[in-house]
Design a protein around this motif. Structure first.
Motif, PDB file in Angstrom:
ATOM      1  N   UNK A 144       0.869  -1.276   0.040  1.00  0.00           N
ATOM      2  CA  UNK A 144      -0.206   0.056   0.112  1.00  0.00           C
ATOM      3  C   UNK A 144       1.117   1.125   0.001  1.00  0.00           C
ATOM      4  N   UNK A 145       1.513   1.466  -1.052  1.00  0.00           N
ATOM      5  CA  UNK A 145       2.385   2.473  -1.296  1.00  0.00           C
ATOM      6  C   UNK A 145       1.737   4.088  -1.176  1.00  0.00           C
ATOM      7  N   UNK A 146       0.598   4.006  -1.485  1.00  0.00           N
ATOM      8  CA  UNK A 146      -0.215   5.195  -1.499  1.00  0.00           C
ATOM      9  C   UNK A 146      -0.382   5.826  -0.094  1.00  0.00           C
ATOM     10  N   UNK A 154       1.115   9.029   1.910  1.00  0.00           N
ATOM     11  CA  UNK A 154       0.215   9.982   3.018  1.00  0.00           C
ATOM     12  C   UNK A 154       0.650   9.906   4.269  1.00  0.00           C
ATOM     13  N   UNK A 155       1.079   9.062   4.773  1.00  0.00           N
ATOM     14  CA  UNK A 155       1.665   8.917   6.359  1.00  0.00           C
ATOM     15  C   UNK A 155       2.871   9.948   6.204  1.00  0.00           C
ATOM     16  N   UNK A 156       3.694   9.684   5.358  1.00  0.00           N
ATOM     17  CA  UNK A 156       4.935  10.431   5.208  1.00  0.00           C
ATOM     18  C   UNK A 156       4.643  12.042   5.008  1.00  0.00           C
ATOM     19  N   UNK A 157       3.701  12.207   4.064  1.00  0.00           N
ATOM     20  CA  UNK A 157       3.324  13.899   4.250  1.00  0.00           C
ATOM     21  C   UNK A 157       2.617  14.283   5.602  1.00  0.00           C
ATOM     22  N   UNK A 158       2.081  13.433   6.168  1.00  0.00           N
ATOM     23  CA  UNK A 158       1.368  13.716   7.428  1.00  0.00           C
ATOM     24  C   UNK A 158       2.431  13.994   8.284  1.00  0.00           C
ATOM     25  N   UNK A 159       3.597  13.159   8.581  1.00  0.00           N
ATOM     26  CA  UNK A 159       4.514  13.259   9.611  1.00  0.00           C
ATOM     27  C   UNK A 159       5.390  14.492   9.346  1.00  0.00           C
ATOM     28  N   UNK A 160       5.740  14.888   8.013  1.00  0.00           N
ATOM     29  CA  UNK A 160       6.278  15.966   7.742  1.00  0.00           C
ATOM     30  C   UNK A 160       5.593  17.120   8.253  1.00  0.00           C
TER      31      UNK A 160
END
Length: 238
Positions: free
Chosen positions: A198-200, A204-210
């Motif tokens: 589930x790379x999408x 999305x998680x990485x964008x949120x974490x940043x």
């Protein structure tokens, strides 16, 4: 996977996460993941699972992500996706004497949780005969309070939380990186593992974490759970 639902495998250990039988959730992840779910228009379904069962559920696609202070490791990266680092968990010593280094533990009885990342390297550093292995962090604190061990070694976040909730006079000293003991002093990097395909979701998680790190959301979540030392947010070398 269910449409509109974010299924979270919660490996329970505060200050990261704890899900009560009635569904109440505490800890760092109880702040951060609902924020992510809200932004993604998802509903969270928490599923308390033991570590091995959680890894299996993730790799088999039965849950979407994992919560509970999962460290990023090369071995885990082979079976699950791993996000960017959310925060840094420095290893630490808990004692009544304020031990601050691996050298200060020479000749002492040291408690460690069996199967943890710290068991093998502390035995190598100070000798098997000086290390006592326990099934839980609760047992480590009980033996420390009784005086049967001199110190405990483990996650700085977990030890800090334990001292706080027990109203203990024990001291927690985080360990700075030491090239002589890299496995005992390098900070762990908690992240949100996800089903590898589930790379999408991972993006999305990485964008949120940043964003959550930049706007102070992560720092606030750490401080609300007793982790106020700058190293938990910045890393010990930042």
């Amino acid at each position: 996977m269910s449409s509109g639902v974010l299924k979270v495998a919660a490996v329970q250990q505060l200050p990261s996460v704890d899900v009560s039988p009635n569904g109440d959730v505490q800890g760092i992840d109880s702040t951060l993941l609902p924020d992510f779910a809200m932004q993604a228009c998802l509903t969270i379904a928490w599923q308390p699972l033991a570590g091995p069962a959680a890894v299996s559920a993730l790799s088999e696609g039965k849950v979407d992500i994992g919560a509970g202070g999962w460290y990023k490791t090369p071995a885990r990266g082979k079976v699950v996706g791993q996000t960017d680092t959310v925060w840094y968990d420095s290893p630490a010593i808990v004692s009544n004497s304020g031990y601050r280094s691996i050298e200060s533990l020479s000749g002492k009885k040291i408690g460690v949780v069996g199967g943890s990342l710290f068991e093998a390297p502390i035995k190598e550093a100070v000798g098997d005969n000086n290390v006592v292995v326990f099934q839980s962090i609760d047992a480590v604190f009980q033996e420390l309070a009784s005086g049967r061990i001199d110190a405990g070694l483990g996650s700085g976040a977990v030890l800090t939380h334990q001292v706080s909730t027990r109203n203990s006079d024990a001291k927690v000293e985080t360990l700075s990186p030491d090239a002589r003991y890299p496995k005992l002093t390098s900070p762990g990097e908690p992240n949100y593992p996800y089903t590898k395909s589930n790379t999408e979701l991972g993006a999305a998680l990485n964008s949120f974490i940043t964003a959550a790190r930049e706007d102070g959301t992560v720092r606030d979540a750490l401080e609300q759970n007793g982790l106020s030392a700058p190293s938990y947010f910045t890393g010990p070398q930042s």
